[in-house]
Write a protein that holds these residues in place. Structure first.
Motif: not given
Length: 83
Positions: A18-25, A27-39, A78-83
Motif C-alpha cells: 500500500l505504501r508503494r502504491q502511494g497510500e499514507s502511513k 491509511k496503509a496501517a489501518r487497511i493492513a491491520n483491518a485485513k489481518a483482523a478480518g474486519t 473525497a474518499i477516493r482522493n483521501h491520503k
C-alpha cells in the motif's frame, strides 16, 4: 520478505504494498491491520454502488472535513482522493 514494522502493523507485506502504491502511513496501517483482523468491510465493489449514508459513514471514519454538505458524487471523490 517484508520488513517487520513492529507490533503496530499486523500485515507487513500488505502495508508495504500500500505504501508503494502511494497510500499514507496511517491509511496503509489501518487497511493492513483491518485485513489481518478480518474486519475489512467491503460494503461494495465500487464506491458508486454504495449508498450516500454508507459513504458518509466512511468519510466520517477517515476524517473528511465538510462531508455533511457533500453530495454522493462529492463523497465518492473525497474518499477516493483521501491520503
Amino acid at each position: 520478505m517484508a520488513k517487520d514494522h513492529g507490533p503496530q502493523i499486523k500485515d507487513d507485506k500488505l502495508y508495504e504494498d500500500l505504501r508503494r502504491q502511494g497510500e499514507s502511513k496511517e491509511k496503509a496501517a489501518r487497511i493492513a491491520n483491518a485485513k489481518a483482523a478480518g474486519t475489512l468491510d467491503h460494503r461494495g465493489e465500487r464506491l458508486e454502488d454504495r449508498t450516500k449514508d454508507d459513504l458518509y459513514e466512511e468519510a466520517q471514519e477517515i476524517g473528511i472535513a465538510g462531508r455533511s454538505r457533500m453530495s454522493k458524487a462529492e463523497l465518492v471523490d473525497a474518499i477516493r482522493n483521501h491520503k
